[in-house]
Design a protein around this motif. Structure first.
Motif, short mmCIF file in Angstrom:
data_model
loop_
_atom_site.label_atom_id
_atom_site.label_comp_id
_atom_site.label_asym_id
_atom_site.label_seq_id
_atom_site.Cartn_x
_atom_site.Cartn_y
_atom_site.Cartn_z
N MET A 116 0.83 -1.22 0.00
CA MET A 116 0.00 0.00 0.00
C MET A 116 0.86 1.26 0.00
SD MET A 116 -3.13 0.83 -0.21
CE MET A 116 -4.19 2.26 -0.01
N PRO A 117 1.87 1.39 0.88
CA PRO A 117 2.73 2.57 0.79
C PRO A 117 3.45 2.69 -0.56
CG PRO A 117 3.02 1.50 2.90
CD PRO A 117 2.17 0.59 2.07
N LEU A 118 3.78 1.55 -1.17
CA LEU A 118 4.45 1.57 -2.48
C LEU A 118 3.57 2.25 -3.52
CD1 LEU A 118 6.87 0.60 -4.23
CD2 LEU A 118 5.57 -1.51 -4.63
N ILE A 119 2.26 2.09 -3.41
CA ILE A 119 1.33 2.68 -4.37
C ILE A 119 1.02 4.13 -4.03
CG2 ILE A 119 -1.06 2.54 -5.21
CD1 ILE A 119 -0.87 -0.48 -4.92
N VAL A 120 0.89 4.43 -2.73
CA VAL A 120 0.41 5.75 -2.31
C VAL A 120 1.50 6.81 -2.32
CG1 VAL A 120 -0.62 7.03 -0.38
CG2 VAL A 120 -1.45 4.74 -0.95
#
Length: 275
Positions: free
Chosen positions: A211-215
Motif C-alpha cells: 500500500m505505501p508503495l502505491i500511495v
C-alpha cells in the motif's frame, strides 16, 4: 494414558522442532546485523560474527539521513491505523450485535461479502480515489483507507454477541445511556478482544509494503519497509545495513506484542469469570 502421554510428547517435540526451524532465520539475521558486508557475502551459516561490529547500526542512523523519518512515518501510521480500527471496528461490531435496526442483517451480510474479496482487487480503485482527493503522498492517504477492517468488525461482532446482557441492563438501571454503557462498561471489559485486534492490526500496518508503495512517491514519506528496499542497488545490496535496519524494524512489533499479550492471559475466560 501411556498412549496419550506419548502423543503429547510427540506433539511437544514437533512444536519445539518447528520453533527452532522458525527461529533460525531470525537468529542469523540478528547475527548478520553485527557483521561487516564482506563476512556476509562470503557465505556460510556461522551465527557468531568473526568480526563483531556496531558500525551497521551507526551507519543506518548517520549515513542514511531519512532513516529516522522512515521510522517515524511507520510508527505514526501504524499507531493511527490501530487506534482508528479499535474504535470504529468495535463500534460497528457492537451496533451489529446489540442494536436492532432495519437492514442489520443486510449490513452484516455485506461485511461478510467484503471478506471474500481479495485486497488486490481494491488497490486500483483506492489509488484512483486517493488521486482524485489529492491524498497521494500524504499521511491521510496512508491512514484513511485502513481505518476500518471487515475482518475485525466481524470478530468484534461475534465477541459482543456473547457479551453478558446483564451487565448492560445493570448499567441502564444506573442511568447510563447506550453510548455511556458502551464506553464505560463494555469497552473496558472487552480488553482481550481489543488486545488481539490491536496486535494484528498494528503488525499488519507496520509490515505493510504494497500500500505505501502505491500511495507514496517521495522518499521522505517512505515507511520503513519501503526504506529498507533502498539499501538494495542494481549492482550491490548492503545486506549488513538491511539486517541492522530489520532488527530496529522488529523491536517495536515485539514491544507491542509483549505489552498486549498480558491481556490475553487475564481475560481469555471473560464470560466464565462473569458467570
Amino acid at each position: 494414558m501411556k498412549r496419550i502421554s506419548g502423543l503429547k510428547a510427540l506433539l511437544y517435540g514437533f512444536l519445539i522442532l518447528y520453533a527452532i526451524v522458525t527461529f533460525i532465520p531470525f537468529a542469523w539475521a540478528m547475527s548478520a546485523s553485527f557483521k561487516p558486508l564482506a563476512e556476509i557475502v562470503e557465505g556460510g551459516m556461522n551465527f557468531i560474527p568473526q568480526n563483531f561490529t556496531l558500525e551497521n547500526y551507526q551507519a543506518i542512523f548517520t549515513r542514511e539521513r531519512l532513516f529516522g523519518r522512515w521510522l517515524f512515518n511507520s510508527a505514526f501510521v501504524a499507531v493511527c491505523v490501530t487506534g482508528f480500527n479499535i474504535v470504529f471496528n468495535s463500534m460497528a461490531g457492537y451496533a451489529l450485535a446489540r442494536i436492532p435496526f432495519r437492514g442489520n442483517r443486510l449490513v452484516f451480510g455485506m461485511i461478510l461479502a467484503v471478506l471474500m474479496i481479495p485486497g488486490q482487487i481494491t488497490l486500483i480503485p483506492t489509488f484512483l480515489i486517493l488521486k482524485s482527493l489529492g491524498w497521494l503522498n500524504t499521511y491521510q492517504g496512508l491512514i484513511v483507507p485502513s481505518m476500518v477492517n471487515a475482518t475485525f468488525i466481524f470478530m468484534m461482532r461475534q465477541f459482543f454477541v456473547n457479551f453478558p446482557k446483564e451487565l448492560e441492563e445493570a448499567a441502564a438501571l444506573d442511568g447510563l445511556n447506550r453510548w455511556q454503557t458502551f464506553w464505560k462498561v463494555v469497552m473496558p471489559l472487552a480488553k482481550p478482544a481489543l488486545a488481539a485486534q490491536a496486535i494484528f492490526i498494528f503488525m499488519g500496518s507496520w509490515n505493510n509494503f504494497f500500500m505505501p508503495l502505491i500511495v507514496v512517491s517521495s522518499q521522505d514519506m517512505f515507511t520503513l519497509p519501503l526504506g529498507l528496499n533502498t539499501f538494495k542497488g542494481q549492482y550491490i545490496s548492503y545486506w549488513n545495513y538491511i539486517m541492522a535496519a530489520s532488527m530496529v524494524f522488529t523491536l517495536p512489533a515485539l514491544a507491542i506484542y509483549a505489552f498486549f499479550n498480558r491481556y490475553f492471559v487475564q481475560g481469555v475466560t471473560f464470560t466464565g469469570n462473569k458467570g
